[in-house]
Write an enzyme that holds these catalytic residues in place. Structure first.
Site, PDB file in Angstrom:
ATOM      1  CE  LYS A  20      71.158 -51.475  -7.072  1.00 11.13           C
ATOM      2  NZ  LYS A  20      71.489 -51.327  -5.538  1.00 11.13           N
ATOM      3  NE  ARG A  94      71.797 -57.787  -3.066  1.00 12.75           N
ATOM      4  CZ  ARG A  94      71.224 -57.110  -3.787  1.00 12.75           C
ATOM      5  NH1 ARG A  94      71.240 -57.587  -5.129  1.00 12.75           N
ATOM      6  NH2 ARG A  94      70.234 -56.322  -3.589  1.00 12.75           N
ATOM      7  NE  ARG A 133      62.709 -48.460  -3.665  1.00 13.19           N
ATOM      8  CZ  ARG A 133      64.284 -49.216  -3.802  1.00 13.19           C
ATOM      9  NH1 ARG A 133      64.767 -48.801  -4.680  1.00 13.19           N
ATOM     10  NH2 ARG A 133      64.371 -49.867  -3.096  1.00 13.19           N
ATOM     11  NE  ARG A 166      62.288 -53.500  -3.379  1.00 18.56           N
ATOM     12  CZ  ARG A 166      63.679 -53.057  -3.785  1.00 18.56           C
ATOM     13  NH1 ARG A 166      63.791 -52.666  -4.927  1.00 18.56           N
ATOM     14  NH2 ARG A 166      64.450 -53.755  -3.066  1.00 18.56           N
ATOM     15  NE  ARG A 177      66.717 -53.561   0.397  1.00 24.70           N
ATOM     16  CZ  ARG A 177      65.827 -52.833  -0.034  1.00 24.70           C
ATOM     17  NH1 ARG A 177      64.870 -52.363   0.615  1.00 24.70           N
ATOM     18  NH2 ARG A 177      66.165 -52.304  -1.195  1.00 24.70           N
TER      19      ARG A 177
HETATM   20  P1  ATP Z   1      67.472 -51.225  -4.749  1.00 24.81           P
HETATM   21  O1  ATP Z   1      66.364 -51.893  -5.512  1.00 24.81           O
HETATM   22  O2  ATP Z   1      67.251 -50.023  -4.083  1.00 24.81           O
HETATM   23  O3  ATP Z   1      68.764 -51.050  -5.600  1.00 24.81           O
HETATM   24  P2  ATP Z   1      68.381 -53.615  -3.414  1.00 24.81           P
HETATM   25  O4  ATP Z   1      69.534 -53.624  -4.332  1.00 24.81           O
HETATM   26  O5  ATP Z   1      68.573 -53.838  -2.019  1.00 24.81           O
HETATM   27  O6  ATP Z   1      67.605 -52.128  -3.564  1.00 24.81           O
HETATM   28  P3  ATP Z   1      66.944 -55.536  -5.310  1.00 24.81           P
HETATM   29  O7  ATP Z   1      68.234 -55.560  -6.080  1.00 24.81           O
HETATM   30  O8  ATP Z   1      65.724 -55.261  -5.918  1.00 24.81           O
HETATM   31  O9  ATP Z   1      67.199 -54.442  -3.823  1.00 24.81           O
HETATM   32  O10 ATP Z   1      66.798 -56.884  -4.459  1.00 24.81           O
HETATM   33  C1  ATP Z   1      65.905 -57.151  -3.194  1.00 24.81           C
HETATM   34  C2  ATP Z   1      66.261 -58.267  -2.634  1.00 24.81           C
HETATM   35  O11 ATP Z   1      66.301 -59.502  -3.503  1.00 24.81           O
HETATM   36  C3  ATP Z   1      67.701 -58.441  -2.010  1.00 24.81           C
HETATM   37  O12 ATP Z   1      67.553 -57.677  -0.510  1.00 24.81           O
HETATM   38  C4  ATP Z   1      67.832 -59.600  -1.545  1.00 24.81           C
HETATM   39  O13 ATP Z   1      67.161 -60.423  -0.632  1.00 24.81           O
HETATM   40  C5  ATP Z   1      67.523 -60.440  -3.158  1.00 24.81           C
HETATM   41  N1  ATP Z   1      68.332 -60.570  -3.984  1.00 24.81           N
HETATM   42  C6  ATP Z   1      68.615 -59.709  -5.357  1.00 24.81           C
HETATM   43  N2  ATP Z   1      69.538 -59.856  -5.716  1.00 24.81           N
HETATM   44  C7  ATP Z   1      70.512 -60.940  -5.171  1.00 24.81           C
HETATM   45  C8  ATP Z   1      71.504 -61.451  -5.556  1.00 24.81           C
HETATM   46  N3  ATP Z   1      72.513 -61.261  -6.325  1.00 24.81           N
HETATM   47  N4  ATP Z   1      71.940 -62.216  -4.381  1.00 24.81           N
HETATM   48  C9  ATP Z   1      71.320 -62.463  -3.348  1.00 24.81           C
HETATM   49  N5  ATP Z   1      70.066 -62.045  -2.999  1.00 24.81           N
HETATM   50  C10 ATP Z   1      69.550 -60.929  -4.090  1.00 24.81           C
HETATM   51 MG    MG Z   2      67.107 -52.144  -7.675  1.00 24.49          MG
END
Ligand code: ATP
Ligand code: MG
Length: 224
Positions: A20, A94, A133, A166, A177
């Protein structure tokens, strides 16, 4: 970058590690937009030691989800700041309650969601990506040691600042996750499919997916 007359409201979805952040960076080169990544926003709060950051740090390190109420407040505040801009949200919503809250917030600005970009990447390729990463926390720029390494090892290409790993990019936390993604986030795909807003893009690498997204966005930017 190409401009859209009417501001667009877009989301990018996909499992953790589906690219993403990488796709967002590429889109921003070609199209005028403001991107908000909920994960990047939380990591900035953690780095700055805010109250939200303190709550989030523990949850994120364990691979859990930050409570819906906290996320909705945080993100609607950001949306308010960027009211008139073309927007791309990454990592939010999410959960179903977050998606519903977003629809309400956008409706009250009379700016409903236009498009949901879904990255459909085979799970087998994802774990290796996570191990490779590295990120530049202040900007959210992502590097991959195998196919997108920084020019200087361990340093961000733009600022020269150090890259970090990270804390949630390890096998054990990553499994949690992924579980959360399948149980909490993947149901949103049918939510947006039912609204007629979902576009899915399939491929093993970001290079294969990027031109497909570019083509879809070009249509949206041209038709406004
Ligand atoms: P990537 O960065 O590889 O896309 P990801 O989608 O798991 O992976 P991030 O979007 O960076 O990671 O989010 C990291 C963490 O932050 C999540 O695992 C969660 O704990 C928290 N987080 C981020 N967005 C939300 C959300 N909308 N609701 C709840 N927790 C969130
Ligand atoms: Mg991300």
């Amino acid at each position: 970058p190409a401009q859209s007359k009417k501001p667009l409201r877009m989301l990018i979805m996909g499992s953790p590690g589906s690219g993403k952040g990488t796709q967002t960076e590429r889109m921003m080169k070609h199209f005028e937009m403001e991107a908000i990544s909920s994960g990047d926003l939380l990591r900035k709060h953690i780095k700055a030691g805010t109250e939200i950051g303190t709550v989030a740090a523990k949850i994120i390190a364990e691979g859990g989800l930050v409570p819906d109420g906290v996320m909705v407040n945080l993100m609607t505040e950001e949306l308010q700041k960027l009211k008139d801009k073309t927007l791309l949200l990454d990592g939010f919503p999410r959960t179903l309650p977050q998606a519903e809250a977003l629809d309400v917030a956008l409706a009250s600005n009379k700016m409903p969601l236009d498009l949901v970009i879904n990255l459909d990447v085979p799970p087998e390729v994802i774990l290796q990506r996570i191990e490779d990463r590295w990120v530049h926390i202040p900007s959210g720029r992502v590097y991959n040691l195998s196919y997108n390494p920084p020019k200087v090892a361990g340093k961000d290409d733009v600022t020269g600042e150090p890259l970090s790993k990270r804390p949630d990019d390890n096998v054990e936390t990553f499994k949690k996750r992924l579980d959360n993604y399948f149980s909490m986030t993947k149901p949103l795909i049918s939510y947006y499919e039912n609204q007629g807003k979902l576009r899915s893009f399939h491929g093993e690498t970001s290079d294969i997916i990027a031109p497909q997204i570019k083509e879809e966005l070009a249509k949206w930017y041209a038709k406004q």
